[in-house]
Design a protein around this motif. Structure first.
Motif, PDB file in Angstrom:
ATOM      1  N   GLN A 232      33.022 -29.365-107.677  1.00 46.31           N
ATOM      2  CA  GLN A 232      33.530 -28.020-107.934  1.00 46.31           C
ATOM      3  C   GLN A 232      34.755 -28.072-108.835  1.00 46.31           C
TER       4      GLN A 232
ATOM      5  N   GLU B 183      43.491 -27.819 -98.485  1.00 41.51           N
ATOM      6  CA  GLU B 183      42.284 -27.103 -98.908  1.00 41.51           C
ATOM      7  C   GLU B 183      42.550 -25.644 -99.263  1.00 41.51           C
TER       8      GLU B 183
ATOM      9  N   PRO C  47      36.211 -34.188-100.238  1.00 42.64           N
ATOM     10  CA  PRO C  47      36.829 -33.358 -99.193  1.00 42.64           C
ATOM     11  C   PRO C  47      37.240 -34.231 -98.016  1.00 42.64           C
TER      12      PRO C  47
ATOM     13  N   VAL D 214      41.949 -32.159 -99.699  1.00 46.31           N
ATOM     14  CA  VAL D 214      40.905 -32.430-100.678  1.00 46.31           C
ATOM     15  C   VAL D 214      41.470 -33.354-101.756  1.00 46.31           C
TER      16      VAL D 214
ATOM     17  N   VAL E 174      38.244 -26.682-110.057  1.00 44.85           N
ATOM     18  CA  VAL E 174      39.313 -25.991-109.344  1.00 44.85           C
ATOM     19  C   VAL E 174      40.644 -26.113-110.079  1.00 44.85           C
TER      20      VAL E 174
ATOM     21  N   VAL F 219      36.767 -31.394-107.717  1.00 43.86           N
ATOM     22  CA  VAL F 219      36.801 -31.924-106.358  1.00 43.86           C
ATOM     23  C   VAL F 219      36.098 -33.281-106.332  1.00 43.86           C
TER      24      VAL F 219
ATOM     25  N   ARG G  93      34.566 -25.886 -97.022  1.00 43.57           N
ATOM     26  CA  ARG G  93      34.465 -24.947 -98.150  1.00 43.57           C
ATOM     27  C   ARG G  93      34.258 -25.646 -99.477  1.00 43.57           C
ATOM     28  N   TRP G  94      34.830 -26.848 -99.624  1.00 41.06           N
ATOM     29  CA  TRP G  94      34.840 -27.529-100.911  1.00 41.06           C
ATOM     30  C   TRP G  94      33.879 -28.712-100.907  1.00 41.06           C
TER      31      TRP G  94
ATOM     32  N   GLU H 225      38.811 -21.880-107.037  1.00 39.46           N
ATOM     33  CA  GLU H 225      37.682 -22.210-107.905  1.00 39.46           C
ATOM     34  C   GLU H 225      37.831 -21.503-109.245  1.00 39.46           C
TER      35      GLU H 225
ATOM     36  N   LEU I 287      43.465 -24.683-103.151  1.00 39.89           N
ATOM     37  CA  LEU I 287      42.513 -24.802-104.240  1.00 39.89           C
ATOM     38  C   LEU I 287      41.958 -23.429-104.598  1.00 39.89           C
TER      39      LEU I 287
END
Length: 336
Positions: free
Chosen positions: A86, A119, A75, A31, A88, A72, A81-82, A124, A122
């Motif tokens: 977002q 990934e 990705p 990411v 992080v 983010v 997922r990301w 959140e 990370l």
């Protein structure tokens, strides 16, 4: 070619500069993160001055910074997922083929406008947690948290000593109070650090030069002495003093790093009192995740930990301020 700013260290010459580098791209399972804040740690200072050397770095230069938070940006392939936007933080390292690699040491870190992360590294962060506070959770907060909860297994209502109330030790005082250790006794030669320790929750703050230090600790602990003593300074004299203050069955936990020998001057007493010395380094992923949850629930306030925010272009000045203990900072942050 698109470029971004990054704080780069040449490990051969130990020369550091903020310079233009190619914009990083995320590979499969990675990411791209737009960095919003990155912490300046004493480990970064030691990398620049040559005290520390990367073990797994491929190449001669690395972007420093193992405490990083941001947004983010993109990705990589296969990442589901990301998503962009977002908020992080990045774990301070990751395991590769059974070996722990440290961000900003063994591979490029967060002293940059953009950083690439696997990934799984990370985490959140809540919307109301400022990036400057989130960035320091990996290491500055998670290292003492892991030392307290995993290595020392501190119990409530048990006396604890903290030697060195800098970036790690100040958080240790706060976290020890959170888990119910009592009393919490801080030791530091700097008056401002002792005052900070009291503000962060210490019951007593002493100078290591106090000839009555051991006696005052015994008085504060009902004659028992600390059940656990944490060395966050990495200084041989600190360790010897801490051992002399320990109570029966007491444990000395070594968090501060030093290449100097560890000595126990009175081995007979050490054995008779069944004392122990425990080494500690870093933290695991779950410790960072626990701390994020504690901040989410407003059980942990890190607002006092941000001693200053400087632009990335002034990274060298931030390093010098930390090295010289200018203003006695807990953590300085860089903002790209």
């Amino acid at each position: 070619m698109m470029t971004v700013l990054a704080g780069r260290l040449d490990v051969r010459t130990r020369s550091f500069s903020v310079e233009e580098v190619p914009t990083p791209r995320p590979g499969p399972g990675e990411v791209l993160v737009k960095v919003e804040a990155a912490g300046v740690c004493l480990s970064d200072v030691h990398l620049i001055d040559g005290t520390l050397t990367p073990l797994h770095l491929s190449g001669d230069a690395v972007t420093l910074g193992h405490e990083t938070a941001g947004v983010v940006a993109e990705p990589g392939r296969g990442v589901t997922r990301w998503r962009p936007g977002q908020r992080v933080l990045l774990q301070a390292g990751e395991e590769r083929d059974g070996v722990v690699w440290t961000r900003g040491v063994d591979y490029d870190g967060g002293w940059a406008e953009y950083a690439v992360a696997t990934e799984s590294t990370l985490v959140e962060i809540p919307d109301d947690l400022p990036f400057e506070q989130a960035a320091i959770i990996p290491d500055a907060v998670s290292t003492p948290w892991a030392a307290i909860t995993a290595t020392a297994r501190v119990e409530p209502a048990r006396p604890v000593g903290v030697w060195g109330v800098g970036g790690l030790g100040a958080h240790a005082v706060q976290l020890l109070r959170l888990v119910g250790a009592a009393p919490v006794i801080a030791v530091d030669p700097v008056a401002e650090a002792r005052e900070r320790a009291l503000a962060f929750g210490a019951d007593l703050a002493l100078s290591p030069d106090d000839p009555e230090l051991a006696a005052r600790m015994r008085d504060e602990t009902g004659g028992a002495g600390p059940a656990v003593a944490f060395d966050f300074a990495g200084v041989p004299a600190v360790r010897e003093q801490a051992v002399r203050c320990l109570g029966r069955g007491g444990r000395l936990v070594l968090v501060g790093l030093t290449d100097k020998p560890l000595t126990v001057s009175d081995g007979t007493t050490f054995s008779y009192l069944q004392q122990q010395v425990l080494g500690h380094y870093g933290s695991a992923d779950e410790h960072v995740e626990q701390l994020v949850e504690l901040t989410r629930r407003h059980r942990l306030d890190l607002s006092r930990s941000v001693s200053g925010v400087l632009p990335l272009t002034e990274a060298r000045q931030a390093v010098d301020r930390l090295s010289n203990k200018e203003g006695n900072p807990v953590r300085l942050l860089l903002k790209p």
